[in-house]
Design a protein around this motif. Structure first.
Motif, short mmCIF file in Angstrom:
data_model
loop_
_atom_site.label_atom_id
_atom_site.label_comp_id
_atom_site.label_asym_id
_atom_site.label_seq_id
_atom_site.Cartn_x
_atom_site.Cartn_y
_atom_site.Cartn_z
N ASN A 6 -66.49 7.90 -21.85
CA ASN A 6 -66.42 8.32 -20.45
C ASN A 6 -65.57 7.31 -19.68
O ASN A 6 -66.05 6.27 -19.25
CB ASN A 6 -67.83 8.40 -19.86
N HIS A 7 -64.29 7.61 -19.53
CA HIS A 7 -63.34 6.67 -18.94
C HIS A 7 -63.08 7.00 -17.47
O HIS A 7 -62.69 8.12 -17.14
CB HIS A 7 -62.02 6.71 -19.70
N HIS A 8 -63.26 6.02 -16.60
CA HIS A 8 -63.01 6.18 -15.17
C HIS A 8 -61.56 5.84 -14.84
O HIS A 8 -61.12 4.73 -15.08
CB HIS A 8 -63.95 5.29 -14.35
N TYR A 9 -60.83 6.80 -14.30
CA TYR A 9 -59.47 6.49 -13.85
C TYR A 9 -59.51 5.83 -12.48
O TYR A 9 -58.52 5.24 -12.04
CB TYR A 9 -58.57 7.73 -13.85
N ILE A 10 -60.64 5.91 -11.78
CA ILE A 10 -60.92 5.08 -10.62
C ILE A 10 -62.20 4.32 -10.95
O ILE A 10 -63.24 4.93 -11.20
CB ILE A 10 -61.08 5.90 -9.34
N PRO A 11 -62.18 2.99 -10.99
CA PRO A 11 -63.31 2.21 -11.50
C PRO A 11 -64.60 2.44 -10.72
O PRO A 11 -64.60 2.60 -9.49
CB PRO A 11 -62.84 0.76 -11.33
N GLN A 12 -65.72 2.44 -11.46
CA GLN A 12 -67.02 2.57 -10.81
C GLN A 12 -67.25 1.43 -9.82
O GLN A 12 -67.83 1.64 -8.75
CB GLN A 12 -68.13 2.57 -11.85
N GLY A 13 -66.84 0.22 -10.19
CA GLY A 13 -67.04 -0.93 -9.31
C GLY A 13 -66.39 -0.72 -7.96
O GLY A 13 -66.94 -1.12 -6.92
N TYR A 14 -65.20 -0.11 -7.96
CA TYR A 14 -64.52 0.20 -6.69
C TYR A 14 -65.28 1.28 -5.93
O TYR A 14 -65.50 1.15 -4.71
CB TYR A 14 -63.09 0.65 -6.98
N LEU A 15 -65.70 2.33 -6.60
CA LEU A 15 -66.40 3.44 -5.95
C LEU A 15 -67.71 2.99 -5.31
O LEU A 15 -68.14 3.54 -4.29
CB LEU A 15 -66.68 4.56 -6.97
N THR A 43 -72.10 7.25 -9.42
CA THR A 43 -70.68 6.93 -9.58
C THR A 43 -70.20 7.17 -11.01
O THR A 43 -69.00 7.35 -11.25
CB THR A 43 -70.38 5.47 -9.20
N ARG A 44 -71.11 7.18 -11.96
CA ARG A 44 -70.73 7.45 -13.35
C ARG A 44 -70.09 8.83 -13.48
O ARG A 44 -69.26 9.06 -14.36
CB ARG A 44 -71.96 7.35 -14.27
N ASN A 45 -70.46 9.73 -12.59
CA ASN A 45 -69.99 11.11 -12.70
C ASN A 45 -68.75 11.41 -11.86
O ASN A 45 -68.30 12.55 -11.80
CB ASN A 45 -71.12 12.06 -12.25
N VAL A 46 -68.20 10.39 -11.21
CA VAL A 46 -67.09 10.61 -10.28
C VAL A 46 -65.80 9.99 -10.82
O VAL A 46 -65.80 8.86 -11.31
CB VAL A 46 -67.41 9.99 -8.90
#
Length: 341
Positions: A6-15, A43-46
């Motif tokens: 599950n790769h975030h193209y916008i980091p969870q830490g930022y979100l 945020t894991r789902n965004v």
């Protein structure tokens, strides 16, 4: 140990800078303009996609690149927190944040699809030329036979019929997308580093910045001076532009070509409204905030503080609203209003 998928193209830490913590989870409000709904989620789902950064290369683990970029993203998020806390956008923290901005500017599913469509059009045009005449096709097949030692099993007529039906889709390898993004990252980073940056801070409880699934926005400063067809595609090197990047719900950066370096300004309500409008207008259809109620300027430039942004940006204004807008701006035709945007 299993690979991360599950790769975030916008980091969870930022979100997380635009949400709140509930137990072990970090939550945000998502405003989906495509599906016309607002909902609360982890945020894991965004802004995540399965295997988005998966890179098959020799004996490396398929998620090694995701892991390496994760280190940069983690340090960049720490830099964001330190900048927001100190009000100082400089030094190593600035370098990390600009690196993150460059990465977010070139990496998204939407941009990959745009790239795929462009390359597909080029490939289809090349096939049009190859199949224009039978002798062209036979020449290409003969060249292929000389290089590979294999003859084509498809006749000219079969190939042309298949191409004309268009019942196929040209794909671009994920690794090719990633290589392109890495190359673009360096170019964008150099251009970001040449701008003068101003930090805007929210000091009260009168509103907050939102972010989107396109958090690095570049826009013309005087769009009315730009031909209509070119207004929505400025480049990072153009002079009549500025860049917006929300750091958290309480802070936002603007990069311009002129001005004082690393200045800090307070963000009042009209400014927050304008920035949130810009973020929504330039998004890929997804806005993220910590509250359902958002401060924003709607498409007719009215300052709003409500939970109706989905409706405001997906439903055309009424005839009465348009008439009021024209009257207040002295505009004879609504087409003039759109050109003034």
């Amino acid at each position: 140990m299993t690979d991360s998928r599950n790769h975030h193209y916008i980091p969870q830490g930022y979100l997380r800078g635009f949400g709140w913590k509930r137990g072990k989870h970090h939550m945000v409000i998502v405003h989906d303009f495509n599906d016309k709904k607002t909902y609360e989620t982890n945020t894991r789902n965004v802004c995540a996609q399965r295997d988005f950064m998966r890179f098959e290369f020799n004996d490396r683990a398929p998620d090694w690149l995701e892991t390496e970029f994760g280190k940069l993203e983690s340090r960049s998020v720490t830099a964001i927190r330190e900048v927001v806390s100190s009000g100082i956008f400089d030094g190593e923290n600035k370098d990390y944040i600009l690196n993150l901005m460059a990465l977010l500017a070139v990496r998204s599913p939407e941009q990959r699809e745009n790239m795929r469509e462009f390359q597909a059009r080029v490939a289809q045009r090349m096939m049009d030329l190859v199949l224009a005449k039978k002798e062209h096709w036979e020449s290409q097949m003969e060249e292929m036979k000389e290089k590979s030692g294999k003859s084509s099993l498809v006749t000219y007529e079969e190939a042309k019929n298949f191409h004309m039906r268009g019942e196929y889709k040209i794909e671009v390898a994920r690794e090719r997308h990633i290589q392109t993004e890495i190359g673009l990252h360096h170019t964008v980073l150099q251009l970001l580093g040449q701008r003068k940056w101003t930090l805007y801070i929210v000091s009260g409880d009168y509103g907050e910045f939102i972010t989107t699934n396109r958090p690095v926005v570049i826009a013309y400063i005087n769009p009315e001076n730009v031909p209509l067809l070119l207004r929505h595609s400025p480049g990072f090197g153009l002079k009549n532009t500025e860049i917006y990047f929300p750091l958290t719900s309480r802070a936002l950066l603007i990069g311009r070509w002129t001005g004082n370096e690393a200045t800090v300004n307070p963000a009042n309500q009209p400014f927050i409204g304008v920035m949130n409008n810009q973020m929504i207008q330039h998004s890929y259809g997804l806005a993220i905030s910590s509250c359902r109620t958002v401060l924003y300027h709607d498409p007719l430039f009215r300052l709003r503080f409500d939970d109706q942004i989905i409706n405001r940006f997906t439903t055309p204004p009424s005839a009465e609203e348009i008439a009021q807008f024209k009257a207040s701006h002295g505009i004879a035709d609504i087409s003039e209003a759109s050109q003034a945007d």
